[in-house]
Design a protein around this motif. Sequence first.
Motif, PDB file in Angstrom:
ATOM      1  N   LYS A 103       0.728  -1.117   0.133  1.00  0.00           N
ATOM      2  CA  LYS A 103      -0.097   0.166   0.116  1.00  0.00           C
ATOM      3  C   LYS A 103       0.889   1.002  -0.093  1.00  0.00           C
ATOM      4  CE  LYS A 103      -3.746   2.238   2.544  1.00  0.00           C
ATOM      5  NZ  LYS A 103      -4.700   2.475   3.827  1.00  0.00           N
ATOM      6  N   VAL A 104       0.606   2.101  -1.105  1.00  0.00           N
ATOM      7  CA  VAL A 104       1.406   3.350  -0.905  1.00  0.00           C
ATOM      8  C   VAL A 104       0.600   4.509  -0.408  1.00  0.00           C
ATOM      9  CG1 VAL A 104       2.502   5.142  -2.219  1.00  0.00           C
ATOM     10  CG2 VAL A 104       2.978   2.637  -2.945  1.00  0.00           C
ATOM     11  N   GLU A 105       0.802   4.827   0.506  1.00  0.00           N
ATOM     12  CA  GLU A 105      -0.125   5.980   1.185  1.00  0.00           C
ATOM     13  C   GLU A 105       0.525   7.230   1.362  1.00  0.00           C
ATOM     14  OE1 GLU A 105      -1.016   4.324   5.121  1.00  0.00           O
ATOM     15  OE2 GLU A 105       0.768   5.297   5.973  1.00  0.00           O
ATOM     16  N   ILE A 106      -0.436   8.233   1.538  1.00  0.00           N
ATOM     17  CA  ILE A 106       0.042   9.639   1.667  1.00  0.00           C
ATOM     18  C   ILE A 106       0.751  10.041   3.039  1.00  0.00           C
ATOM     19  CG2 ILE A 106      -0.525  12.090   1.410  1.00  0.00           C
ATOM     20  CD1 ILE A 106      -2.800  11.438  -0.333  1.00  0.00           C
ATOM     21  N   LYS A 107       1.889  10.395   3.077  1.00  0.00           N
ATOM     22  CA  LYS A 107       2.501  10.791   4.424  1.00  0.00           C
ATOM     23  C   LYS A 107       2.019  11.972   4.875  1.00  0.00           C
ATOM     24  CE  LYS A 107       7.190  11.032   6.163  1.00  0.00           C
ATOM     25  NZ  LYS A 107       8.701  11.075   6.098  1.00  0.00           N
TER      26      LYS A 107
END
Lengths: 107, 120
Positions: A103-107
Amino acid sequence: EIVLTQSPATLSLSPGERATLSCRASQSVGSNLAWYQQKPGQAPRLLIYDASNRATGIPARFSGSGSGTGFTLTISSLEPEDFAVYYCQQRSSWPLTFGGGTKVEIK
Amino acid sequence: QVQLVESGGGVVQPGRSLTLSCAVSGFTFSSYGMHWVRQAPGKGLEWVAVIWYDGSNKYYGDSVKGRFTISRDNSKNTVYLQMNSLRAEDTAVYYCAREKEWLVNWFDPWGQGTRVTVSS
């Protein structure tokens, strides 16, 4: 059965940053590996096939590399629409298998 | 344009049967192998089954072998998944997907999915 292990499970990044996702196979799959993107509530979409070929309509910021047992999906500069889950898949032998996803999530 | 539309999902009791359909348009159906892939709630993707373009070969994932049957009707541009002896762990969204090219098992494109819930 070929087991695909993806890492990391979650990647927290900001727009504009570079994303590097890994997929490792339990035995060699040659170049028989693909990457898919899935956004919430949507079907997956083919991004990369044969380890390094972009599918039709996929932006150039997505690239794939690797062969044998180690593969990488790189997103050179994250756009807001790139935050999603990414899966690798092998077609080297039956049964076809997927990795567990990153999962690539917004930091 | 290419379209894949799944139907037939719903709520079914454990041990019962259900048949899913996937109607396609926009390409020569009889030239492509077709797959079913599922996704349990909050989980990853699991390949379920494939049928060759002419129906001559079929392969299944280990978890469904002997319980599920894939078939196709090239005159109706439709692929089916008959699911018998359903279990709670079969609860998932079921997607049909076309092989990218003849006998090349990348999934492209996909349908929107149909939800199957196995519960008493």
